[in-house]
Design a protein around this motif. Structure first.
Motif, PDB file in Angstrom:
ATOM      1  N   CYS A  64       0.857  -1.182   0.000  1.00 24.81           N
ATOM      2  CA  CYS A  64       0.000   0.000   0.000  1.00 24.81           C
ATOM      3  C   CYS A  64       0.897   1.237   0.000  1.00 24.81           C
ATOM      4  O   CYS A  64       1.658   1.442   0.950  1.00 24.81           O
ATOM      5  CB  CYS A  64      -0.888  -0.038   1.238  1.00 24.81           C
ATOM      6  N   ILE A  65       0.822   2.042  -1.037  1.00 26.92           N
ATOM      7  CA  ILE A  65       1.717   3.195  -1.169  1.00 26.92           C
ATOM      8  C   ILE A  65       1.679   4.076   0.071  1.00 26.92           C
ATOM      9  O   ILE A  65       2.716   4.501   0.577  1.00 26.92           O
ATOM     10  CB  ILE A  65       1.391   4.014  -2.434  1.00 26.92           C
ATOM     11  N   VAL A  66       0.495   4.359   0.577  1.00 27.13           N
ATOM     12  CA  VAL A  66       0.357   5.264   1.713  1.00 27.13           C
ATOM     13  C   VAL A  66       1.066   4.729   2.967  1.00 27.13           C
ATOM     14  O   VAL A  66       1.438   5.500   3.848  1.00 27.13           O
ATOM     15  CB  VAL A  66      -1.137   5.587   1.981  1.00 27.13           C
ATOM     16  N   ASP A  67       1.325   3.431   3.029  1.00 31.05           N
ATOM     17  CA  ASP A  67       1.975   2.818   4.188  1.00 31.05           C
ATOM     18  C   ASP A  67       3.401   2.356   3.892  1.00 31.05           C
ATOM     19  O   ASP A  67       3.983   1.588   4.648  1.00 31.05           O
ATOM     20  CB  ASP A  67       1.136   1.635   4.681  1.00 31.05           C
ATOM     21  N   ILE A 101       5.811   9.896  -1.268  1.00 29.49           N
ATOM     22  CA  ILE A 101       6.309   9.015  -0.215  1.00 29.49           C
ATOM     23  C   ILE A 101       7.811   8.781  -0.395  1.00 29.49           C
ATOM     24  O   ILE A 101       8.579   8.801   0.564  1.00 29.49           O
ATOM     25  CB  ILE A 101       5.546   7.668  -0.207  1.00 29.49           C
ATOM     26  N   TYR A 102       8.239   8.605  -1.630  1.00 29.66           N
ATOM     27  CA  TYR A 102       9.647   8.361  -1.918  1.00 29.66           C
ATOM     28  C   TYR A 102      10.509   9.564  -1.521  1.00 29.66           C
ATOM     29  O   TYR A 102      11.548   9.408  -0.878  1.00 29.66           O
ATOM     30  CB  TYR A 102       9.826   8.038  -3.403  1.00 29.66           C
ATOM     31  N   GLU A 103      10.081  10.750  -1.893  1.00 25.83           N
ATOM     32  CA  GLU A 103      10.853  11.958  -1.553  1.00 25.83           C
ATOM     33  C   GLU A 103      10.933  12.160  -0.046  1.00 25.83           C
ATOM     34  O   GLU A 103      11.983  12.534   0.486  1.00 25.83           O
ATOM     35  CB  GLU A 103      10.233  13.188  -2.220  1.00 25.83           C
ATOM     36  N   MET A 104       9.825  11.921   0.655  1.00 23.49           N
ATOM     37  CA  MET A 104       9.847  12.044   2.110  1.00 23.49           C
ATOM     38  C   MET A 104      10.795  11.003   2.716  1.00 23.49           C
ATOM     39  O   MET A 104      11.554  11.303   3.635  1.00 23.49           O
ATOM     40  CB  MET A 104       8.436  11.889   2.686  1.00 23.49           C
ATOM     41  N   SER A 105      10.794   9.800   2.162  1.00 21.26           N
ATOM     42  CA  SER A 105      11.703   8.741   2.624  1.00 21.26           C
ATOM     43  C   SER A 105      13.158   9.140   2.420  1.00 21.26           C
ATOM     44  O   SER A 105      14.000   8.868   3.290  1.00 21.26           O
ATOM     45  CB  SER A 105      11.415   7.436   1.876  1.00 21.26           C
ATOM     46  N   GLU A 106      13.455   9.770   1.295  1.00 16.27           N
ATOM     47  CA  GLU A 106      14.826  10.227   1.037  1.00 16.27           C
ATOM     48  C   GLU A 106      15.278  11.235   2.080  1.00 16.27           C
ATOM     49  O   GLU A 106      16.420  11.176   2.565  1.00 16.27           O
ATOM     50  CB  GLU A 106      14.929  10.852  -0.356  1.00 16.27           C
TER      51      GLU A 106
END
Length: 182
Positions: A39-42, A153-158
């Motif tokens: 789930c992308i949001v998670d 989500i990816y940018e926030m993870s970076e």
């Protein structure tokens, strides 16, 4: 220490996260990245875990895209982590809040209660928490899943990953300076 809240697009976000974490990350620290790639949001936690493993930092990482930590297996991971007697456990998870808070990364002392935003009852985990606010809690689950972009989500993870690596590097630098003084 007071919690910090910083928007992931803030050019100093990773530095602020790193500065906060630097005094908490020790040689015997573990990071547990909670969520699932289904789930992308998670997927914030597993993305951070995967990115951290590629950084080759000397901290135990639990929860990646290949081996996620989620509601079904969380108790097993908690037992493993407790048995290793870490000095500090940093828990990372996605969170739902108000629309105006979307994109905020919060770093604070204290545990995370995973699943709370969607009504699940799971055990608390962590001495410190990193929470990424990924969407609004006023949406129904179907719209929540459909509206969340992987790029966000990816940018926030970076940014979170860069903050953790910054903290580790700050501690390494301090350790080398102390060794030179001795």
């Amino acid at each position: 220490m007071n919690p910090i809240e910083v928007h992931y697009k803030n050019s100093f976000a990773a530095i602020k996260i790193g500065h906060y974490l630097a005094e908490h990350i020790r040689s015997n620290t573990a990071i547990i990245c909670i969520g699932t790639d289904k789930c992308i949001v998670d997927s914030l936690g597993p993305l951070v875990g995967t990115m951290l493993t590629k950084e080759n930092i000397e901290i135990d990482i639990y929860g990646t895209l290949d081996k996620p930590v989620h509601a079904i297996n969380m108790n097993e991971y908690i037992k493993t982590i407790k048995s290793k007697n870490y000095d500090n456990v940093i828990a990372i998870d996605a969170c739902l809040s108000s629309k105006k808070s979307q994109g905020i990364v919060e770093v604070r002392e204290g545990p995370i209660t995973p699943g709370k935003g969607i009504g699940k009852i799971l055990p608390e985990i962590g001495d410190l928490s990193i929470i990424g606010i990924v969407d609004s809690n006023d949406k129904d689950f179907y719209n929540l899943v459909q509206d969340t972009r992987l790029s966000f989500i990816y940018e926030m993870s970076e940014v979170i990953t860069e903050g953790i690596v910054t903290a580790v590097n700050m501690n390494d630098m301090i350790g080398r300076e102390e060794a030179c003084i001795l």
